[in-house]
Write an enzyme that holds these catalytic residues in place. Structure first.
Site, PDB file in Angstrom:
ATOM      1  N   ASN A 148       0.849  -1.187   0.000  1.00  0.00           N
ATOM      2  CA  ASN A 148       0.000   0.000   0.000  1.00  0.00           C
ATOM      3  C   ASN A 148       0.891   1.246   0.000  1.00  0.00           C
ATOM      4  O   ASN A 148       1.746   1.408   0.873  1.00  0.00           O
ATOM      5  CB  ASN A 148      -0.912  -0.017   1.228  1.00  0.00           C
ATOM      6  CG  ASN A 148      -1.969   1.066   1.184  1.00  0.00           C
ATOM      7  OD1 ASN A 148      -1.668   2.226   0.935  1.00  0.00           O
ATOM      8  ND2 ASN A 148      -3.219   0.702   1.444  1.00  0.00           N
ATOM      9  N   ARG A 159       5.413  18.316   1.493  1.00  0.00           N
ATOM     10  CA  ARG A 159       6.058  19.417   0.775  1.00  0.00           C
ATOM     11  C   ARG A 159       5.523  19.451  -0.654  1.00  0.00           C
ATOM     12  O   ARG A 159       5.041  18.450  -1.174  1.00  0.00           O
ATOM     13  CB  ARG A 159       7.586  19.221   0.735  1.00  0.00           C
ATOM     14  CG  ARG A 159       8.255  19.268   2.085  1.00  0.00           C
ATOM     15  CD  ARG A 159       8.309  20.688   2.630  1.00  0.00           C
ATOM     16  NE  ARG A 159       9.095  20.769   3.855  1.00  0.00           N
ATOM     17  CZ  ARG A 159       8.601  20.617   5.080  1.00  0.00           C
ATOM     18  NH1 ARG A 159       7.315  20.343   5.245  1.00  0.00           N
ATOM     19  NH2 ARG A 159       9.384  20.723   6.138  1.00  0.00           N
ATOM     20  N   HIS A 211      -5.403   3.860  -1.891  1.00  0.00           N
ATOM     21  CA  HIS A 211      -6.743   4.240  -1.425  1.00  0.00           C
ATOM     22  C   HIS A 211      -6.883   5.742  -1.649  1.00  0.00           C
ATOM     23  O   HIS A 211      -6.573   6.549  -0.767  1.00  0.00           O
ATOM     24  CB  HIS A 211      -6.923   3.883   0.051  1.00  0.00           C
ATOM     25  CG  HIS A 211      -8.305   4.118   0.566  1.00  0.00           C
ATOM     26  ND1 HIS A 211      -8.825   3.407   1.634  1.00  0.00           N
ATOM     27  CD2 HIS A 211      -9.290   4.971   0.191  1.00  0.00           C
ATOM     28  CE1 HIS A 211     -10.058   3.823   1.872  1.00  0.00           C
ATOM     29  NE2 HIS A 211     -10.349   4.782   1.004  1.00  0.00           N
ATOM     30  N   ARG A 253      -8.525   9.220  -1.648  1.00  0.00           N
ATOM     31  CA  ARG A 253      -9.641   9.861  -0.952  1.00  0.00           C
ATOM     32  C   ARG A 253      -9.987  11.181  -1.637  1.00  0.00           C
ATOM     33  O   ARG A 253      -9.157  11.756  -2.346  1.00  0.00           O
ATOM     34  CB  ARG A 253      -9.302  10.052   0.521  1.00  0.00           C
ATOM     35  CG  ARG A 253      -9.184   8.716   1.268  1.00  0.00           C
ATOM     36  CD  ARG A 253      -8.878   8.913   2.736  1.00  0.00           C
ATOM     37  NE  ARG A 253      -8.760   7.633   3.431  1.00  0.00           N
ATOM     38  CZ  ARG A 253      -9.779   6.969   3.967  1.00  0.00           C
ATOM     39  NH1 ARG A 253     -11.005   7.474   3.891  1.00  0.00           N
ATOM     40  NH2 ARG A 253      -9.591   5.824   4.579  1.00  0.00           N
ATOM     41  N   HIS A 293      -3.290  11.963   0.538  1.00  0.00           N
ATOM     42  CA  HIS A 293      -2.094  11.130   0.340  1.00  0.00           C
ATOM     43  C   HIS A 293      -2.008  10.763  -1.137  1.00  0.00           C
ATOM     44  O   HIS A 293      -1.348  11.447  -1.897  1.00  0.00           O
ATOM     45  CB  HIS A 293      -2.045   9.925   1.278  1.00  0.00           C
ATOM     46  CG  HIS A 293      -3.366   9.408   1.746  1.00  0.00           C
ATOM     47  ND1 HIS A 293      -4.337   8.920   0.886  1.00  0.00           N
ATOM     48  CD2 HIS A 293      -3.887   9.277   2.996  1.00  0.00           C
ATOM     49  CE1 HIS A 293      -5.385   8.515   1.586  1.00  0.00           C
ATOM     50  NE2 HIS A 293      -5.146   8.721   2.862  1.00  0.00           N
ATOM     51  N   GLU A 324      -8.598   0.725  -3.616  1.00  0.00           N
ATOM     52  CA  GLU A 324      -9.631   0.556  -2.598  1.00  0.00           C
ATOM     53  C   GLU A 324     -10.266   1.896  -2.276  1.00  0.00           C
ATOM     54  O   GLU A 324      -9.656   2.954  -2.427  1.00  0.00           O
ATOM     55  CB  GLU A 324      -9.054  -0.098  -1.334  1.00  0.00           C
ATOM     56  CG  GLU A 324      -7.942   0.670  -0.668  1.00  0.00           C
ATOM     57  CD  GLU A 324      -7.367  -0.065   0.537  1.00  0.00           C
ATOM     58  OE1 GLU A 324      -7.453  -1.312   0.583  1.00  0.00           O
ATOM     59  OE2 GLU A 324      -6.844   0.613   1.434  1.00  0.00           O
ATOM     60  N   THR A 361      -8.727   6.515   8.472  1.00  0.00           N
ATOM     61  CA  THR A 361      -8.382   5.223   7.897  1.00  0.00           C
ATOM     62  C   THR A 361      -9.569   4.286   8.033  1.00  0.00           C
ATOM     63  O   THR A 361     -10.468   4.524   8.847  1.00  0.00           O
ATOM     64  CB  THR A 361      -7.139   4.630   8.594  1.00  0.00           C
ATOM     65  OG1 THR A 361      -6.712   3.453   7.907  1.00  0.00           O
ATOM     66  CG2 THR A 361      -7.432   4.292  10.043  1.00  0.00           C
ATOM     67  N   HIS A 387      -4.600  -4.408   7.469  1.00  0.00           N
ATOM     68  CA  HIS A 387      -4.648  -3.362   8.488  1.00  0.00           C
ATOM     69  C   HIS A 387      -3.757  -3.746   9.663  1.00  0.00           C
ATOM     70  O   HIS A 387      -3.995  -4.735  10.349  1.00  0.00           O
ATOM     71  CB  HIS A 387      -6.063  -3.059   8.988  1.00  0.00           C
ATOM     72  CG  HIS A 387      -6.270  -1.601   9.282  1.00  0.00           C
ATOM     73  ND1 HIS A 387      -6.640  -0.679   8.332  1.00  0.00           N
ATOM     74  CD2 HIS A 387      -6.099  -0.888  10.420  1.00  0.00           C
ATOM     75  CE1 HIS A 387      -6.718   0.526   8.868  1.00  0.00           C
ATOM     76  NE2 HIS A 387      -6.387   0.423  10.132  1.00  0.00           N
ATOM     77  N   ASP A 388      -2.724  -2.951   9.856  1.00  0.00           N
ATOM     78  CA  ASP A 388      -1.798  -3.078  10.980  1.00  0.00           C
ATOM     79  C   ASP A 388      -1.097  -4.426  11.028  1.00  0.00           C
ATOM     80  O   ASP A 388      -0.795  -4.947  12.112  1.00  0.00           O
ATOM     81  CB  ASP A 388      -2.515  -2.790  12.307  1.00  0.00           C
ATOM     82  CG  ASP A 388      -3.010  -1.358  12.393  1.00  0.00           C
ATOM     83  OD1 ASP A 388      -2.456  -0.496  11.684  1.00  0.00           O
ATOM     84  OD2 ASP A 388      -3.962  -1.091  13.154  1.00  0.00           O
ATOM     85  N   GLY A 426       0.677  -1.274   4.320  1.00  0.00           N
ATOM     86  CA  GLY A 426       1.259   0.019   4.031  1.00  0.00           C
ATOM     87  C   GLY A 426       1.987   0.645   5.200  1.00  0.00           C
ATOM     88  O   GLY A 426       3.184   0.902   5.137  1.00  0.00           O
TER      89      GLY A 426
END
Length: 246
Positions: free
Chosen positions: A8, A19, A44, A46, A51, A76, A106, A198-199, A221
């Site tokens: 990810n 920046r 992902h 958004r 990001h 996703e 998230t 996830h995690d 990720g």
């Protein structure tokens, strides 16, 4: 066969966006991940592009098509019309639909398949009609998995956040692994392939793949990017692939 690793790129993109500069390069580090053995790249996007930027998608698609055609692109997100337009433009191999508010930090819960099946069914059909594999983000409780199968999903992605949060509590980790294993068995029995995300880290992956040997893919990720700050992308990807081998 060990589960495949999809890297990810969101955390890399978030670092870049601190920046008004083109580095760290999302596609450059994606290229390094694929060269090190990752099976695919995940993003992902958004609505606020905090990001991943919409402009990144074409670059990542071109990277895979031109240099790593055996790799997969996984996009996703919440299936708004704007998101679906992006997906149809860039034609990922897999689309992972998540139920979160596009503005939340998230993803932190799976779909309520019982109440959202009618909403999801035409979206799944639309994406599959374009040749994309569809995975639905799911809580590890197996509730409504039969509805996910009935509306045409190919896979569920088990939300492993609660498992990742047990990094300092072995008893809690064991309980979460029990939930995940039970959910994966239920999905498999219905003919749904199983992803997870996830995690996840090099420390908690071996126990997960031991309990869910049929795991098809993990999307990682945050933890992977954190490790890459210490070890670099090539070494980090190699470590995660080793962890997936159990």
């Amino acid at each position: 066969m060990p589960a495949k690793l999809s890297v990810n790129l969101n955390a890399i993109a978030m670092l870049r966006n601190r920046r008004d500069l083109p580095w760290p390069s999302v596609t450059g580090l994606g290229r390094a991940a694929l060269a090190a053995g990752a099976a695919g790249l995940t993003v992902h996007p958004r609505p606020d592009q905090r990001h991943i930027r919409f402009s990144d998608l074409g670059d990542i698609r071109a990277l895979i098509d031109d240099e790593y055609p055996q790799a997969e692109f996984n996009i996703e997100g919440f299936p708004s019309e704007a998101f679906l337009d992006l997906v149809e433009k860039h034609e990922p191999e897999q689309v992972t639909l998540v139920p979160d508010d596009p503005m939340q930090a998230t993803s932190d819960h799976g779909w309520d398949f019982m109440s959202k099946a009618d909403f999801l069914a035409p979206i799944v059909a639309r994406l599959k009609g374009r040749g994309m594999r569809v995975s639905l983000f799911a809580d590890p409780d197996s509730l409504g998995y039969e509805r996910a199968k009935a509306i045409g999903a190919d896979r569920v992605e088990l939300y492993t956040g609660p498992y990742g949060a047990t990094h300092d509590d072995p008893a809690a980790a064991a309980r979460e692994l029990d939930r995940l294993e039970k959910a994966a068995r239920a999905a498999t029995a219905l003919g749904l392939a199983v992803n997870a995300g996830h995690d996840l880290t090099v420390d908690n992956l071996p126990a997960l793949v031991k309990r869910i040997p049929q795991l098809a893919e993990v999307s990682i990720g945050h933890g992977l990017t954190a490790d890459a700050l210490m070890y670099g992308i090539p070494v980090t990807v190699s470590r995660y692939i080793t962890a997936l081998a159990g």
